[in-house]
Design a protein around this motif. Sequence first.
Motif, mmCIF file in Angstrom:
data_model
loop_
_atom_site.group_PDB
_atom_site.id
_atom_site.type_symbol
_atom_site.label_atom_id
_atom_site.label_comp_id
_atom_site.label_asym_id
_atom_site.label_seq_id
_atom_site.Cartn_x
_atom_site.Cartn_y
_atom_site.Cartn_z
ATOM 1 N N GLY A 155 0.808 -1.210 0.000
ATOM 2 C CA GLY A 155 0.000 0.000 0.000
ATOM 3 C C GLY A 155 0.844 1.264 0.000
ATOM 4 N N PHE A 156 2.065 1.166 0.457
ATOM 5 C CA PHE A 156 3.015 2.279 0.381
ATOM 6 C C PHE A 156 3.737 2.276 -0.965
ATOM 7 C CE2 PHE A 156 7.563 3.225 0.692
ATOM 8 C CZ PHE A 156 7.507 4.598 0.919
ATOM 9 N N ALA A 157 4.188 1.110 -1.395
ATOM 10 C CA ALA A 157 5.016 1.006 -2.604
ATOM 11 C C ALA A 157 4.242 1.354 -3.876
ATOM 12 C CB ALA A 157 5.604 -0.400 -2.715
ATOM 13 N N LEU A 158 2.966 1.015 -3.931
ATOM 14 C CA LEU A 158 2.186 1.289 -5.139
ATOM 15 C C LEU A 158 2.103 2.788 -5.451
ATOM 16 C CD1 LEU A 158 0.530 0.091 -7.443
ATOM 17 C CD2 LEU A 158 -1.449 0.185 -5.947
ATOM 18 N N PRO A 159 1.719 3.641 -4.502
ATOM 19 C CA PRO A 159 1.707 5.065 -4.824
ATOM 20 C C PRO A 159 3.103 5.613 -5.121
ATOM 21 C CG PRO A 159 0.839 4.714 -2.614
ATOM 22 C CD PRO A 159 1.122 3.375 -3.198
ATOM 23 N N VAL A 175 0.094 8.647 5.065
ATOM 24 C CA VAL A 175 -1.253 8.087 4.911
ATOM 25 C C VAL A 175 -1.279 6.649 5.429
ATOM 26 C CG1 VAL A 175 -3.021 7.380 3.252
ATOM 27 C CG2 VAL A 175 -1.957 9.635 3.062
ATOM 28 N N GLN A 176 -0.269 5.847 5.113
ATOM 29 C CA GLN A 176 -0.236 4.462 5.592
ATOM 30 C C GLN A 176 -0.129 4.403 7.118
ATOM 31 O OE1 GLN A 176 -0.764 1.478 4.051
ATOM 32 N NE2 GLN A 176 -1.343 2.751 2.328
ATOM 33 N N LEU A 177 0.631 5.294 7.697
ATOM 34 C CA LEU A 177 0.721 5.344 9.158
ATOM 35 C C LEU A 177 -0.632 5.708 9.758
ATOM 36 C CD1 LEU A 177 4.172 7.146 9.452
ATOM 37 C CD2 LEU A 177 3.704 4.742 9.968
ATOM 38 N N LEU A 178 -1.325 6.647 9.126
ATOM 39 C CA LEU A 178 -2.649 7.035 9.613
ATOM 40 C C LEU A 178 -3.659 5.899 9.480
ATOM 41 C CD1 LEU A 178 -2.896 10.712 8.323
ATOM 42 C CD2 LEU A 178 -2.662 9.926 10.699
ATOM 43 N N VAL A 179 -3.542 5.104 8.429
ATOM 44 C CA VAL A 179 -4.441 3.953 8.265
ATOM 45 C C VAL A 179 -4.328 3.039 9.483
ATOM 46 C CG1 VAL A 179 -4.840 1.828 6.942
ATOM 47 C CG2 VAL A 179 -4.516 3.991 5.744
ATOM 48 N N PHE A 180 -3.092 2.734 9.890
ATOM 49 C CA PHE A 180 -2.928 1.858 11.047
ATOM 50 C C PHE A 180 -3.464 2.509 12.312
ATOM 51 C CE2 PHE A 180 -0.852 0.155 14.759
ATOM 52 C CZ PHE A 180 -1.145 -1.188 14.611
ATOM 53 N N VAL A 181 -3.184 3.781 12.506
ATOM 54 C CA VAL A 181 -3.656 4.479 13.711
ATOM 55 C C VAL A 181 -5.183 4.456 13.771
ATOM 56 C CG1 VAL A 181 -3.807 6.743 14.837
ATOM 57 C CG2 VAL A 181 -1.611 5.916 14.002
ATOM 58 N N VAL A 182 -5.838 4.755 12.662
ATOM 59 C CA VAL A 182 -7.305 4.754 12.638
ATOM 60 C C VAL A 182 -7.844 3.365 12.940
ATOM 61 C CG1 VAL A 182 -9.326 5.009 11.124
ATOM 62 C CG2 VAL A 182 -7.548 6.774 11.159
ATOM 63 N N ILE A 193 -6.108 1.467 0.473
ATOM 64 C CA ILE A 193 -5.860 2.908 0.580
ATOM 65 C C ILE A 193 -4.692 3.289 -0.325
ATOM 66 C CG2 ILE A 193 -5.105 4.747 2.139
ATOM 67 C CD1 ILE A 193 -8.056 3.961 2.502
ATOM 68 N N GLY A 194 -3.698 2.418 -0.427
ATOM 69 C CA GLY A 194 -2.570 2.684 -1.320
ATOM 70 C C GLY A 194 -3.002 2.773 -2.773
ATOM 71 N N VAL A 195 -3.932 1.921 -3.192
ATOM 72 C CA VAL A 195 -4.450 1.983 -4.556
ATOM 73 C C VAL A 195 -5.152 3.318 -4.786
ATOM 74 C CG1 VAL A 195 -6.165 0.991 -6.136
ATOM 75 C CG2 VAL A 195 -4.643 -0.521 -4.842
ATOM 76 N N LEU A 196 -5.950 3.741 -3.816
ATOM 77 C CA LEU A 196 -6.621 5.043 -3.940
ATOM 78 C C LEU A 196 -5.616 6.187 -4.001
ATOM 79 C CD1 LEU A 196 -9.603 4.525 -1.463
ATOM 80 C CD2 LEU A 196 -9.645 4.421 -3.967
ATOM 81 N N GLY A 248 -4.608 -9.770 10.461
ATOM 82 C CA GLY A 248 -3.498 -9.383 9.594
ATOM 83 C C GLY A 248 -3.957 -9.097 8.182
ATOM 84 N N ILE A 249 -4.858 -9.923 7.676
ATOM 85 C CA ILE A 249 -5.402 -9.709 6.326
ATOM 86 C C ILE A 249 -6.166 -8.386 6.287
ATOM 87 C CG2 ILE A 249 -7.100 -10.522 4.646
ATOM 88 C CD1 ILE A 249 -6.301 -13.398 5.481
ATOM 89 N N PHE A 250 -6.953 -8.117 7.311
ATOM 90 C CA PHE A 250 -7.751 -6.900 7.339
ATOM 91 C C PHE A 250 -6.861 -5.654 7.337
ATOM 92 C CE2 PHE A 250 -9.922 -3.458 9.625
ATOM 93 C CZ PHE A 250 -10.995 -3.263 8.777
ATOM 94 N N VAL A 251 -5.884 -5.599 8.230
ATOM 95 C CA VAL A 251 -5.014 -4.418 8.305
ATOM 96 C C VAL A 251 -4.199 -4.273 7.020
ATOM 97 C CG1 VAL A 251 -3.113 -3.314 9.532
ATOM 98 C CG2 VAL A 251 -4.918 -4.453 10.825
ATOM 99 N N GLY A 252 -3.605 -5.366 6.569
ATOM 100 C CA GLY A 252 -2.831 -5.318 5.334
ATOM 101 C C GLY A 252 -3.687 -4.975 4.124
ATOM 102 N N GLY A 253 -4.876 -5.539 4.063
ATOM 103 C CA GLY A 253 -5.787 -5.265 2.952
ATOM 104 C C GLY A 253 -6.265 -3.828 2.936
ATOM 105 N N MET A 254 -6.548 -3.283 4.100
ATOM 106 C CA MET A 254 -6.953 -1.873 4.163
ATOM 107 C C MET A 254 -5.800 -0.973 3.728
ATOM 108 S SD MET A 254 -10.086 -1.969 4.864
ATOM 109 C CE MET A 254 -10.490 -0.286 5.200
ATOM 110 N N GLY A 255 -4.595 -1.296 4.156
ATOM 111 C CA GLY A 255 -3.435 -0.517 3.733
ATOM 112 C C GLY A 255 -3.236 -0.585 2.229
#
Length: 135
Positions: free
Chosen positions: A59-63, A87-94, A125-128, A115-122
Amino acid sequence: MFGYFTAVLSHFLAYFGAALLLAAAFLTLYIQLTPHRELELIRAGNSAAALQLTGTFLGFALPVAVVIGNSVSIPDMLLWGAVAAIVQLLVFVVIARLLFRGISSKIDEGCTSSGIFVGGMGLGIGVLQAACMVP
């Protein structure tokens, strides 16, 4: 053809080197921010931690990859890469502090769905982010 290759090779190496440094900085900061120790958990065979960290990194590397293709300079790429990291740090915090307060301990326990949920959300969000970082 070979002349062009040798002429642009230095640009590739500069961008790739800068991207690797940015990625290392992001991973270091991310691992410090999370209450669980991903690398220790992964070494111990914790799939939840591996999925969480892998999804977040993607999610970080794609953008960052999109920004590299569209940036006008390395400083420009680094600034937008920093935005992607924040943004990725904020995703985890939220997720971990507001939505699912116990999710970090679930990852510690090896709960793969967490793990799937947190990684998948990251990753999502990275795709967006990547879509929004194209001029």
